[in-house]
Design a protein around this motif. Structure first.
Motif, short mmCIF file in Angstrom:
data_model
loop_
_atom_site.label_atom_id
_atom_site.label_comp_id
_atom_site.label_asym_id
_atom_site.label_seq_id
_atom_site.Cartn_x
_atom_site.Cartn_y
_atom_site.Cartn_z
N ASN A 51 7.27 12.95 -24.76
CA ASN A 51 8.76 12.73 -24.85
C ASN A 51 9.07 11.33 -24.94
O ASN A 51 8.34 10.46 -25.17
N GLN A 52 10.29 11.05 -24.83
CA GLN A 52 10.97 9.68 -25.15
C GLN A 52 10.28 8.57 -24.20
O GLN A 52 10.13 7.49 -24.47
N ASN A 53 10.05 9.08 -22.96
CA ASN A 53 9.58 8.06 -22.00
C ASN A 53 8.12 8.09 -21.93
O ASN A 53 7.53 7.40 -21.02
N ASN A 54 7.43 8.68 -22.94
CA ASN A 54 6.11 8.55 -23.11
C ASN A 54 5.35 9.30 -21.82
O ASN A 54 4.20 8.78 -21.42
N THR A 55 5.97 10.19 -21.28
CA THR A 55 5.44 11.11 -20.24
C THR A 55 4.95 12.36 -20.82
O THR A 55 5.49 12.95 -21.86
N THR A 56 3.74 12.98 -20.30
CA THR A 56 3.14 14.00 -20.62
C THR A 56 4.09 15.42 -19.99
O THR A 56 4.40 15.33 -18.88
N GLN A 57 4.43 16.21 -21.01
CA GLN A 57 4.87 17.48 -20.57
C GLN A 57 4.17 18.52 -21.01
O GLN A 57 3.59 18.72 -21.98
N VAL A 58 4.03 19.56 -20.06
CA VAL A 58 3.02 20.82 -20.17
C VAL A 58 4.08 22.02 -20.01
O VAL A 58 4.67 22.16 -19.26
N PHE A 59 3.90 22.79 -21.30
CA PHE A 59 4.93 23.94 -21.17
C PHE A 59 4.26 24.93 -22.10
O PHE A 59 3.57 24.71 -22.93
N SER A 60 4.93 26.26 -22.03
CA SER A 60 4.53 27.10 -22.93
C SER A 60 6.03 27.73 -23.58
O SER A 60 6.94 27.40 -22.92
N GLN A 61 5.94 28.20 -24.92
CA GLN A 61 7.35 28.43 -25.52
C GLN A 61 7.35 29.86 -26.24
O GLN A 61 6.24 30.38 -26.65
N THR A 62 8.30 30.67 -25.98
CA THR A 62 8.40 31.88 -26.74
C THR A 62 8.44 31.87 -28.10
O THR A 62 9.06 30.93 -28.89
N ILE A 63 7.84 32.60 -28.64
CA ILE A 63 7.88 32.83 -30.27
C ILE A 63 8.77 34.11 -30.66
O ILE A 63 8.29 35.18 -30.40
N SER A 64 9.92 33.83 -31.45
CA SER A 64 10.62 35.13 -32.02
C SER A 64 10.97 34.65 -33.51
O SER A 64 11.61 33.55 -33.79
N GLN A 65 10.28 35.39 -34.46
CA GLN A 65 10.32 34.85 -35.89
C GLN A 65 10.62 36.21 -36.79
O GLN A 65 9.83 37.14 -36.52
N THR A 66 11.40 35.80 -37.62
CA THR A 66 11.54 36.85 -39.00
C THR A 66 10.98 36.44 -40.09
O THR A 66 10.98 35.05 -40.28
N ASP A 67 10.40 37.21 -41.05
CA ASP A 67 9.85 36.78 -42.03
C ASP A 67 10.04 37.83 -43.38
O ASP A 67 9.89 39.04 -42.96
N VAL A 68 10.64 37.18 -44.49
CA VAL A 68 10.87 38.07 -45.71
C VAL A 68 10.19 37.50 -46.84
O VAL A 68 10.58 36.25 -46.98
N SER A 69 9.49 37.96 -47.45
CA SER A 69 9.00 37.40 -48.82
C SER A 69 8.88 38.49 -49.94
O SER A 69 8.72 39.83 -49.56
N PHE A 70 8.97 38.23 -51.12
CA PHE A 70 8.92 39.13 -52.10
C PHE A 70 8.50 38.46 -53.60
O PHE A 70 8.72 37.29 -53.74
N ARG A 71 8.13 39.36 -54.51
CA ARG A 71 8.03 39.01 -55.94
C ARG A 71 8.62 40.12 -56.94
O ARG A 71 7.83 41.41 -56.42
N TRP A 72 9.62 40.10 -57.35
CA TRP A 72 10.25 41.29 -57.88
C TRP A 72 10.95 40.95 -59.50
O TRP A 72 11.28 40.13 -59.70
N PRO A 73 10.64 42.05 -60.15
CA PRO A 73 11.20 41.81 -61.52
C PRO A 73 12.62 41.74 -61.51
O PRO A 73 13.38 42.62 -60.79
N LEU A 74 13.35 40.93 -62.18
CA LEU A 74 14.54 40.85 -62.55
C LEU A 74 15.19 41.60 -63.74
O LEU A 74 16.01 42.54 -63.66
N PHE A 75 14.65 40.99 -64.82
CA PHE A 75 15.04 41.74 -66.05
C PHE A 75 14.16 41.04 -67.05
O PHE A 75 13.75 39.90 -67.25
N GLY A 76 13.91 41.98 -68.09
CA GLY A 76 12.73 41.61 -69.01
C GLY A 76 11.57 41.23 -68.52
O GLY A 76 11.01 41.92 -67.70
N GLU A 77 11.14 39.80 -68.85
CA GLU A 77 9.78 39.47 -68.31
C GLU A 77 10.05 38.55 -67.27
O GLU A 77 9.09 37.58 -66.73
#
Length: 960
Positions: free
Chosen positions: A841-867
Motif C-alpha cells: 500500500n501507500q505506506n509500503n506495508t504488506t497487506q495479505v487478503f483474498s478477494q471475491t471474483i464476480s465477472q460477466t463476459d460477452v463476446s461475439f462475431r456476427w454477420p451485419l450485412f453483406g460481407e
C-alpha cells in the motif's frame, strides 16, 4: 477426333470430290495451305462473259446423301451463256438429293471468278465467293473504328463502324474515332468485361475450381503436380479441326474449331500449325491453352512443346496453385517454371472481382525457385493507387525469401503511435532471422531481433529487444529469450526456455496493446529427460523473475536447481496388478526465505479391475519425505525433518444404460454412480516450509484427488468418502449429448487439521482454523449440446456450513464456424481465507487478503450485412465495479481481402492479478488491419489478438 482417323477420312473425301469435279470440265480446283479449296469456273474458249451478279442459289435439304461421296451441286456453264438471271427469276435446281445447303456466289467481269470450297468431315462442300479487298478512293480514307454522332431525341446515338471493332465491344468515341478517356483513370477497371469472360473460361479448364472455398484463404490446398516431360513425350497428340492439311508428313495445318490434346496440355484456336519434328505450334484467333499448373488465352500463341517455351500476345492467365490471375500485353514462357510478362496486371481475387490489382511494367515468375520480381509496380485498391515501388521481389509460394515484410502500426494511450517494419533474412535453408525496427512516438526507438535455427537434432529461437533510451521511463530497457528443443538420442531429449527482462513493468509498457501479460512471473526452465516404456528420468532447473510490480521479493517462487526425478511403473498383462515408484530430489533456494533440500519416495501398488460395465481399483501408497533446511529465519526449528505417511484409496464405479424415446426421438440414458474412499492418517507438518505447494481449486474432479495440495510439502489428512453420480442423455440418431448432469460431495468422518500454515514464514502463511464440517461443498454441473452449433455449461458449489453459494458459473456458446460466434458467460468465486495475495500500500506495508471474483463476459462475431461482420467483447467485474476488458470492431471479408478496425479499452493486468487499485484508469488502443489475400497484410496482427480473446475464433487455416 483422333488425328490419324481424321487424315484418312479427309483423304477419302478429297478423292471423291476430285472424281466428281472431273466429270465437269467447268471446274478447276486446287487446295490451299490452310486446307481450303479454290475453284475457277473455267468454261470453253469461245464462251461468252459470265452472267451478271449476284445471285445466291440455295437448295433445300433432302434425304441424307452418302457421306462418303459428297457432291458439289451447281449448274455448270453451257456452250452458249444463258440469259442473265433477273431479280424476279428463280434458278434451276438440281433434282439430285443433297445432304445440306450449298452456297454459290457468282460475279461478272473479265477476270475469272474465284470460288472457295470448304470441305469438312461428313459434310457437303460449301462454295462461296472470295471477296476482293475494299478499294478506297485516293484522298478519301476513313478512320477505322466506331464513329458516333448525336442523333435526335427519338433515335439517340447515330453510330457507324468502319473496319473491325477495335475492342470487340461498344464504347464511346468522338467524331474522329478516338475513345473517350475523360475522367479519372484511377477508377477504371483493370480487366474489361471481355477479359472477365475469358477468365471464367480459363477457370473451367481445371478439374478443381482454383477459388473453391476461397473465403478460407489459409486452408491447406492440395498441391498440383505437373505432368512430367516423359509422360508428355509418350502421350498421343489428338487433334480435332474442321479442315486439315499435311506437308511431307511433318507440318500439319488446321483451321476451324481447332482442338488439340496431349497429356495434360489442351489447345483451342481458330487456326493452328504444328511441326511434328520441331515440336512447335503456332495458333491464331481465340487461342486457349491450358495444362496442370497454368491456363492462358491470347490472340496468338507460339509454343515449343519440346522445350516448354511459349510466346503469347494480349494474354490472360490463371495460376491455380496460388491461385492468382492476370493479363499481359506479351507473355514469354522461357521454360516450364520461368515466365515473363510485359505490361502485366494480376490479382488473387476470383474472376469478377477486381478489388485489388497489382500492375507492373515487367513481371517475372519463377515457380522452381518460388520467387517473383516486378519493375515499376503499383498496387491499386478499389481502383485507387495506394502503393508504388520501382522494384519489388516476392515469394510465389510458401518458400522463404529475404526482404521486407508488411509493416505494422497502431496507436495506444501508453505508447502513442506505434509502427514497426520487419526485415526477413533467409540466411540458409535451416537458418533465418527477423530484424524489426520499431518506433513509438511517446517512448522512442527500439530494435527487435528473432533468430531461428533447425538442425538434425535441434530446433529453437533466440530473441532479443533493446531500447537505448525510454523517454518516459528515462532509462535503457531490454529483454532476451532462448528456446531450444534437442533430441540427443532416441528417448533422450532436452528443453530450454530461458527468459529475462530489464524491469518488472517491461511487458506492461512495451508490449503491444494487443498483447497480454498472462502471468505475474517470468519463468526460465531447463530440462533433460529420458523416457522408455515403464521408466521416466528427468533433471531440471527453474528460475522465476517478477514482472508484476505488486509482487514483492518475499512472494517470488523458489528457484529450483536441480530437480531430479526417477519414475517407474509396470502393469502385468495376465494379472490385475500395477506397480509404481516415484522418486524426486529438489534443491530450493530463495533470497529472503529458508532454503532446503527435499527427497521424496512414493512406492504404490494397485489392483485395477476394469471392464466396460464398471471398475474397482484399490490402491496402497507410502509417502516418505526427507528435508534438510538452511538459512532458517526462525530460531528453534529443526533443520532436518522426515515424514512418512501411508495412503489407502478405493475408486469404484458402475455404468447403467437404458434405451428410451422422448417425443419419438430415440435416446440412450446412462446412470454412472461412483464411490471413492480415501484414508491418510493425520500428521503435523507445520515445521516443513512451503516450497512449491498450493491448494487445488475445488471442482468436480477434485473430489477424487488423493491430495488436495499440489506438490509434496503438504499431505492432507483424510478419512472420507466421495459420493458422486453422472447421468447422460445421448441422441441415438445424431450422437449429440443434449444433457449431462453430474453431482458429487465428500463426506468427512474426521476433522481436517493439515493446512498451509508454515512456522518458518508465519507472516506469509498464517495459521488457519481446523476444518470441522462433515461435508464438502455440494457440487453440481449441468451441460449439454443442444445442436451442432449450440452448447451450454453451468455449474455451482453450495457451501452447507455457511449456507451460501461458494462457486458458480454459466456459459452459453453458439458456433456457426467460422462466421457466427456468440459467447455469454458469468463467473463467481467467493474469497477463500486460505488464498493469500500480497500487495504494497501507500505506506509500503504488506497487506495479505483474498478477494471475491464476480465477472460477466460477452463476446461475439456476427454477420451485419453483406460481407461485413461485427465483433467484440465486454468483460465487466462486479467486485471491481468496472470494465476490465472490452473491444469492439468491424470486419469485412471476402475471397479477395479482409479489413479490420478494432478499438480496445482495458485495465492492464486486471486478468492476471487478484487486486486492482480502484483508482486505476483504463487504457485505450486503436488498430487497423488490411489483408490482401494471397499478397500481404498491412497493419497490426489483429487475428492473433482475436484468437486469444474471442472464444471460438480461429485463424483461417484452422478450418481444414
Amino acid at each position: 477426333m483422333n488425328y490419324r482417323f481424321y487424315t484418312i477420312s479427309s483423304a477419302l473425301m478429297f478423292i471423291t470430290g476430285l472424281a466428281s469435279a472431273a466429270n465437269n470440265s467447268a471446274w478447276n480446283c486446287e487446295q490451299t495451305k490452310n486446307g481450303e479449296w479454290t475453284c475457277l469456273n473455267q468454261g470453253p474458249a469461245n464462251a461468252p462473259e459470265p452472267p451478271q451478279p449476284a445471285q445466291t442459289v440455295k437448295t433445300a435439304p433432302a434425304e441424307p446423301a452418302n457421306p462418303a461421296k459428297p457432291e458439289i451441286v451447281a449448274q455448270p456453264p453451257a456452250a452458249v451463256a444463258p440469259a442473265p438471271l433477273q431479280q424476279s427469276q428463280k434458278p434451276e435446281l438440281s433434282k439430285e438429293p443433297v445432304k445440306e445447303a450449298v452456297k454459290v456466289v457468282e460475279k461478272s467481269g473479265t477476270e475469272p471468278q474465284k470460288l472457295r470450297v470448304k470441305v469438312g468431315e461428313n459434310q457437303m462442300p460449301e462454295v462461296e465467293k472470295v471477296e476482293p479487298k475494299t478499294q478506297v478512293a485516293a484522298g478519301g480514307s476513313r478512320t477505322q473504328g466506331w464513329t458516333c454522332k448525336a442523333g435526335d431525341a427519338k433515335s439517340g446515338w447515330d453510330c457507324n463502324l468502319v473496319g473491325a471493332d477495335p475492342r470487340g465491344e461498344a464504347h464511346i468515341v468522338d467524331e474522329n474515332g478516338v475513345a473517350d478517356v475523360a475522367g479519372s483513370l484511377w477508377f477504371a477497371p483493370a480487366f474489361s468485361h471481355r477479359q472477365e469472360r475469358d477468365f471464367q473460361t480459363l477457370r473451367a479448364e481445371f478439374d478443381r475450381d482454383p477459388w473453391q472455398s476461397c473465403e478460407v484463404w489459409g486452408k491447406r490446398k492440395p498441391k498440383i503436380k505437373a505432368t512430367s516431360k516423359e509422360a508428355r513425350d509418350a502421350a498421343t497428340t489428338e487433334i480435332n479441326a474442321d479442315f486439315s492439311e499435311v506437308f511431307d508428313g511433318e507440318v500439319l495445318n488446321f483451321a476451324g474449331n481447332v482442338d488439340m490434346n496431349r497429356a495434360d496440355q489442351h489447345l483451342v484456336a481458330d487456326k493452328a500449325s504444328y511441326d511434328t519434328v520441331a515440336e512447335t505450334l503456332d495458333a491464331q484467333g481465340g487461342v486457349l491453352y491450358s495444362e496442370d499448373q497454368l491456363a492462358m488465352s491470347s490472340e496468338t500463341l507460339s509454343l515449343n512443346m519440346g522445350k516448354d517455351e511459349a510466346r503469347l500476345r494480349k494474354a490472360q492467365f490463371i495460376v491455380p496453385q496460388a491461385p492468382f490471375r492476370g493479363s499481359a500485353d506479351v507473355v514469354y514462357r522461357d521454360s516450364k517454371s520461368l515466365s515473363r510478362y510485359n505490361e502485366a496486371a494480376f490479382t488473387s481475387c476470383a474472376p469478377g472481382n477486381q478489388d485489388w490489382v497489382v500492375h507492373a511494367a515487367r513481371l517475372k515468375i519463377n515457380r522452381e525457385s518460388g520467387q517473383g520480381s516486378a519493375k515499376n509496380a503499383w498496387l491499386e485498391f478499389k481502383g485507387v493507387p495506394v502503393l508504388y515501388t520501382p522494384y519489388i521481389s516476392f515469394p510465389t509460394d510458401n518458400r522463404r525469401l529475404s526482404g521486407f515484410l508488411a509493416p505494422t502500426w497502431g496507436s495506444t494511450q501508453r505508447n502513442g503511435f506505434d509502427a514497426s517494419l520487419p526485415f526477413y533474412w533467409n540466411i540458409a535453408p535451416n537458418f533465418d532471422d527477423i530484424v524489426t525496427p520499431r518506433y513509438m512516438s511517446k517512448r522512442g526507438e527500439q530494435i527487435r531481433n528473432k533468430f531461428r535455427y533447425l538442425t538434425d537434432m535441434s530446433r529453437g529461437t533466440f530473441a532479443a529487444e533493446y531500447m537505448p533510451h525510454d523517454q518516459l521511463a528515462n532509462k535503457a530497457r531490454y529483454s532476451a529469450s532462448l528456446k531450444d528443443q534437442t533430441l540427443w538420442l532416441p528417448g533422450l531429449s532436452s528443453l530450454l526456455d530461458l527468459n529475462y527482462v530489464s524491469d518488472k513493468t517491461y511487458f506492461n509498457d512495451l508490449n503491444n496493446a494487443l498483447g497480454f501479460q498472462n502471468t505475474s512471473y517470468l519463468p526460465s526452465t531447463g530440462m533433460l529427460t529420458y523416457a522408455r516404456t515403464g521408466m521416466y528420468l528427468s533433471a531440471a532447473g527453474y528460475h522465476y523473475q517478477s514482472v508484476d510490480k505488486t509482487i514483492t521479493d518475499d512472494l517470488l517462487p523458489y528457484d529450483v536447481l536441480p530437480r531430479i526425478g526417477m519414475n517407474f511403473s509396470h502393469a502385468f498383462d495376465d494379472f490385475p496388478l500395477t506397480l509404481a515408484l516415484d522418486n524426486q530430489y529438489s534443491y530450493f533456494s530463495h533470497k529472503t526465505l529458508v532454503n532446503g533440500q527435499r527427497f521424496n519416495v512414493a512406492p504404490s501398488v494397485s489392483f485395477p479391475l476394469e471392464s466396460s460395465e464398471g471398475f474397482f481399483i484399490p490402491k496402497i501408497s507410502a509417502l516418505y519425505s526427507q528435508y534438510q533446511l538452511s538459512n532458517q529465519t526462525v530460531a528453534g526449528l529443526p533443520s532436518s525433518i522426515s515424514r512418512t505417511l501411508p495412503v489407502f484409496s478405493v475408486d469404484s464405479g458402475i455404468v447403467f444404460e437404458k434405451d428410451m424415446q422422448i417425443s419419438g426421438t430415440p435416446y440412450v440414458n446412462t446412470l454412472e454412480p461412483r464411490l471413492f474412499y480415501l484414508y491418510i492418517p493425520r500428521k503435523d507438518q507445520s515445521n516443513i516450509p512451503i516450497f512449491d505447494t498450493a491448494l487445488f481449486d475445488t471442482n468436480f474432479y477434485s473430489l477424487f484427488r488423493e491430495n488436495r495440495f499440489s506438490g509434496y510439502d503438504r499431505i492432507q489428512d483424510a478419512n472420507q468418502i466421495t459420493l458422486a453420480a453422472s447421468s447422460r442423455f445421448i441422441d441415438s440418431t445424431t450422437g449429440l449429448e443434449p444433457l449431462k448432469l453430474t453431482l458429487g460431495q465428500i463426506l468427512y468422518f474426521e476433522d481436517r487439521t493439515v493446512d498451509l500454515f508454515d512456522r518458518n514464514n508465519p507472516t506469509l502463511r498464517p495459521f488457519a482454523q481446523p476444518q470441522t464440517s462433515s461435508t464438502s461443498n455440494f457440487i453440481g454441473e449441468l451441460s449439454g449440446q443442444v445442436s451442432r452449433h449450440l452448447r451450454y455449461t453451468t455449474g455451482a458449489q453450495w457451501d452447507p456450513e455457511l449456507n451460501s453459494l461458494s462457486r458458480g458459473q454459466f456459459a452459453l456458446k453458439y458456433r456457426m464456424q467460422p462466421n457466427q460466434i456468440l459467447n455469454i458467460g458469468y463467473r463467481y468465486r467467493r474469497a477463500n481465507p486460505q488464498d493469500v495475495v500480497q500487495t504494497v500500500n501507500q505506506n509500503n506495508t504488506t497487506q495479505v487478503f483474498s478477494q471475491t471474483i464476480s465477472q460477466t463476459d460477452v463476446s461475439f462475431r456476427w454477420p451485419l450485412f453483406g460481407e461485413w461482420f461485427g465483433l467484440g467483447r465486454w468483460q465487466y467485474s462486479l467486485n471491481f465495479d468496472k470494465t476490465t476488458e472490452s473491444f469492439i470492431g468491424i470486419e469485412k471479408e471476402n475471397c479477395c481481402w479482409r479489413f479490420r478496425v478494432l478499438g480496445r479499452r482495458f485495465i492492464n493486468g486486471a486478468n492476471t492479478i487478484a487486486f486492482v487499485d480502484p483508482s486505476t484508469k483504463p487504457e485505450t488502443a486503436f488498430f487497423v488491419q488490411l489483408e490482401l489475400k494471397g499478397l500481404s497484410s498491412f497493419g497490426d496482427h489483429v487475428d492473433t489478438f482475436l484468437q486469444t480473446n474471442l472464444d471460438g475464433y480461429r485463424k483461417d487455416n484452422f478450418f481444414e
